[in-house]
Motif scaffolding. Structure first.
Motif, mmCIF file in Angstrom:
data_model
loop_
_atom_site.group_PDB
_atom_site.id
_atom_site.type_symbol
_atom_site.label_atom_id
_atom_site.label_comp_id
_atom_site.label_asym_id
_atom_site.label_seq_id
_atom_site.Cartn_x
_atom_site.Cartn_y
_atom_site.Cartn_z
ATOM 1 N N ASP A 1 -9.569 -5.156 -6.423
ATOM 2 C CA ASP A 1 -10.802 -5.929 -7.258
ATOM 3 C C ASP A 1 -10.921 -5.724 -9.091
ATOM 4 O O ASP A 1 -11.562 -6.448 -9.293
ATOM 5 C CB ASP A 1 -11.546 -6.170 -6.066
ATOM 6 C CG ASP A 1 -11.470 -6.533 -4.832
ATOM 7 O OD1 ASP A 1 -10.096 -7.375 -4.958
ATOM 8 O OD2 ASP A 1 -12.081 -6.710 -3.578
ATOM 9 N N ASN A 2 -10.482 -4.563 -9.211
ATOM 10 C CA ASN A 2 -10.848 -4.402 -10.680
ATOM 11 C C ASN A 2 -9.570 -4.399 -11.717
ATOM 12 O O ASN A 2 -10.015 -4.177 -12.475
ATOM 13 C CB ASN A 2 -11.666 -2.479 -10.884
ATOM 14 C CG ASN A 2 -13.131 -2.887 -9.903
ATOM 15 O OD1 ASN A 2 -14.190 -3.962 -9.879
ATOM 16 N ND2 ASN A 2 -12.958 -2.022 -9.164
ATOM 17 N N CYS B 1 -3.929 -2.866 -1.239
ATOM 18 C CA CYS B 1 -4.761 -4.218 -0.621
ATOM 19 C C CYS B 1 -5.076 -4.301 0.703
ATOM 20 O O CYS B 1 -4.670 -3.785 0.846
ATOM 21 C CB CYS B 1 -3.830 -4.671 -1.129
ATOM 22 S SG CYS B 1 -2.242 -4.882 -0.418
ATOM 23 N N HIS C 1 -9.699 0.312 -8.068
ATOM 24 C CA HIS C 1 -9.321 -1.282 -6.862
ATOM 25 C C HIS C 1 -8.976 -2.082 -7.012
ATOM 26 O O HIS C 1 -9.173 -2.734 -8.339
ATOM 27 C CB HIS C 1 -10.968 -1.070 -6.618
ATOM 28 C CG HIS C 1 -10.706 -1.673 -4.347
ATOM 29 N ND1 HIS C 1 -10.885 -3.278 -5.294
ATOM 30 C CD2 HIS C 1 -11.035 -1.505 -3.825
ATOM 31 C CE1 HIS C 1 -10.820 -3.314 -3.525
ATOM 32 N NE2 HIS C 1 -11.156 -2.886 -2.774
ATOM 33 N N ILE D 1 -4.030 -0.314 -10.964
ATOM 34 C CA ILE D 1 -5.314 0.127 -9.515
ATOM 35 C C ILE D 1 -5.680 1.539 -9.824
ATOM 36 O O ILE D 1 -6.960 1.825 -9.379
ATOM 37 C CB ILE D 1 -4.383 0.128 -8.464
ATOM 38 C CG1 ILE D 1 -4.030 -1.432 -8.064
ATOM 39 C CG2 ILE D 1 -5.584 0.347 -7.090
ATOM 40 C CD1 ILE D 1 -4.036 -2.089 -6.672
ATOM 41 N N THR E 1 1.031 -0.856 0.162
ATOM 42 C CA THR E 1 0.132 -0.087 0.258
ATOM 43 C C THR E 1 0.939 1.328 -0.196
ATOM 44 O O THR E 1 -0.234 1.942 -0.991
ATOM 45 C CB THR E 1 -0.807 0.344 1.018
ATOM 46 O OG1 THR E 1 -1.556 -0.689 1.253
ATOM 47 C CG2 THR E 1 -1.476 1.382 1.237
#
Length: 426
Positions: free
Chosen positions: A254-255, A118, A252, A247, A112
């Motif tokens: 997760d995307n 994350c 994000h 990111i 991070t």
């Protein structure tokens, strides 16, 4: 006697012993799966055997300098954990496949800070980042699928993916900065080492990283970012990782479409076998299932020891590593500048462990290695195995991480002397 044959001694009533020789190797080969046709021995692993010969100066393996291992700190970690009844029961027991939570929390916090926000659930610990490559290949690559790599690329990645029978496409020079020109299929897996790549020592520029992401967007490509050497920068300022840039674009993790591979093998100790993969939660969950079928989990006690070690002065330890490898790298570059004949060129890394040498046309790296071992008692890695599609023979890789300064200077002089000799014979 042929090593591929078994000798079976059979006792009979007529003769005390009868020797029956069978070619079992051929019989076993007929039973192996089709994927084994793509599995080959690593030339680097074979070359590492030369380290047992004391008169060989070796630039072959990208092996950390053992004098830089924090051995006392690691020993103290084992002593503290095994000396505590509660901790020892945990350390010697089975554990979760995702990995030791405190270590995953430390990794998540560090990533991070490096621009990759994350959470621990975005991280799975692996037996070195090499296992992460194997599990990613198992998850994403079916026979005939395309895997896109740089030209040249890390041999260990090719070995990890080969068992899943991909079709490789390597990107020619300039394709990363101009991704629209790359003629590639949709849905491929892309593998890149953006920082101080093995084998070249070269890093991707910011423009090239943007090009990789643009290419991935255009082709709906899944990206694997191998950051094994990122922490070993000894010149210049860090460039954002592919995952950080991804990111930032996706909003994000997760995307994102990028999986980041990290390791403590190059910075703490290879023997601990601590690596990790960081990526979208949906991907990590599937990788965890695959790891459960592979080895259940990384050694619990090693994870706990590693966590203690990185929690106590890790940045100071990295400063020491960067200073040591930077000094060795400068010695090698100076020796190359001083000794190499005209027509030989090389990379100028800002970190990592490797220098890549391009030889004049007509000089084969593998043939040069054979003569180097025989005539000069020096070893390196020929360049051809690092190419996924069309091999380039006139290149070699040198690693400066293990030899002393004096050995670097002497070894480079021996290689240069042999190259001049080969050039004069042409």
């Amino acid at each position: 006697m042929c090593a591929a044959q078994d000798v079976i001694l059979v006792r009979t009533s007529d003769h005390p012993m009868t020797t029956q020789t069978t070619d079992r190797a051929a019989e076993w080969a007929a039973r192996f799966s089709d994927r084994m046709s793509r599995v080959r021995a690593s030339e680097i692993r074979e070359l590492l055997k030369l380290l047992d010969q004391p008169d060989i100066l070796s630039f072959a393996g990208g092996i950390p300098d053992p004098g830089l291992f924090p051995a006392e700190q690691i020993q103290a970690g084992y002593d503290a954990i095994l000396g505590d009844a509660a901790l020892s029961r945990q350390a010697l027991q089975y554990s979760v496949s995702e990995g030791y939570l405190p270590l995953r929390q430390w990794i998540a916090e560090r990533m991070t800070r490096d621009g990759m926000p994350c959470e621990p659930h975005n991280i799975m610990l692996t037996a070195g980042s090499q296992q992460a490559l194997d599990l990613i290949g198992k998850l994403f690559v079916s026979p005939g699928d395309t895997v896109v790599v740089a030209r040249p690329t890390y041999l260990g990645a090719l070995q990890a993916f080969n068992g899943y029978q991909p079709d490789y496409r390597d990107l020619p020079e300039g394709a990363l900065a101009a991704p629209a020109s790359a003629d590639l299929p949709h849905g491929a897996l892309g593998y890149f080492v953006p920082d101080f790549a093995n084998p070249t020592g070269v890093s991707l520029t910011l423009e090239e990283r943007q090009g990789v992401l643009a290419l991935a967007d255009r082709l709906d490509m899944t990206l694997v970012e191998d950051a094994a050497y990122r922490e070993l920068r000894f010149i210049g300022e860090p460039t954002p990782t592919l995952l950080a840039m991804d990111i930032d674009r996706a909003g994000h993790i997760d995307n994102a479409r990028t999986m980041f591979l990290g390791t403590l093998s190059k910075t703490l100790s290879p023997a601990l076998r601590i690596g990790w993969v960081c990526g979208p939660k949906a991907v990590i969950e599937k990788l965890v299932l695959l790891k459960q079928g592979a080895d259940l989990h990384v050694s619990t006690i090693n994870q706990m020891v590693a966590h203690r070690a990185v929690s106590e002065g890790y940045d100071q330890h990295l400063h020491r590593l960067r200073g040591a490898y930077g000094a060795k790298g400068r010695v090698m570059l100076a020796a190359l500048e001083r000794t190499m004949p005209e027509g030989v060129t090389w990379s100028r890394p800002e970190g990592g462990m490797f220098v890549w040498i391009d030889l004049p046309e007509g000089i084969d790296g593998a043939a040069l290695l054979a003569r180097a071992i025989e005539e000069e008692r020096v070893a390196f890695v020929p360049g051809a195995p690092f190419y996924a599609e069309v091999q380039k023979a006139n290149a070699i890789r040198l690693s400066y991480s293990l030899p002393t300064d004096a050995q670097i200077e002497e070894g480079v002089e021996r290689i240069a002397r042999l190259i001049r000799k080969v050039m004069s014979e042409a």
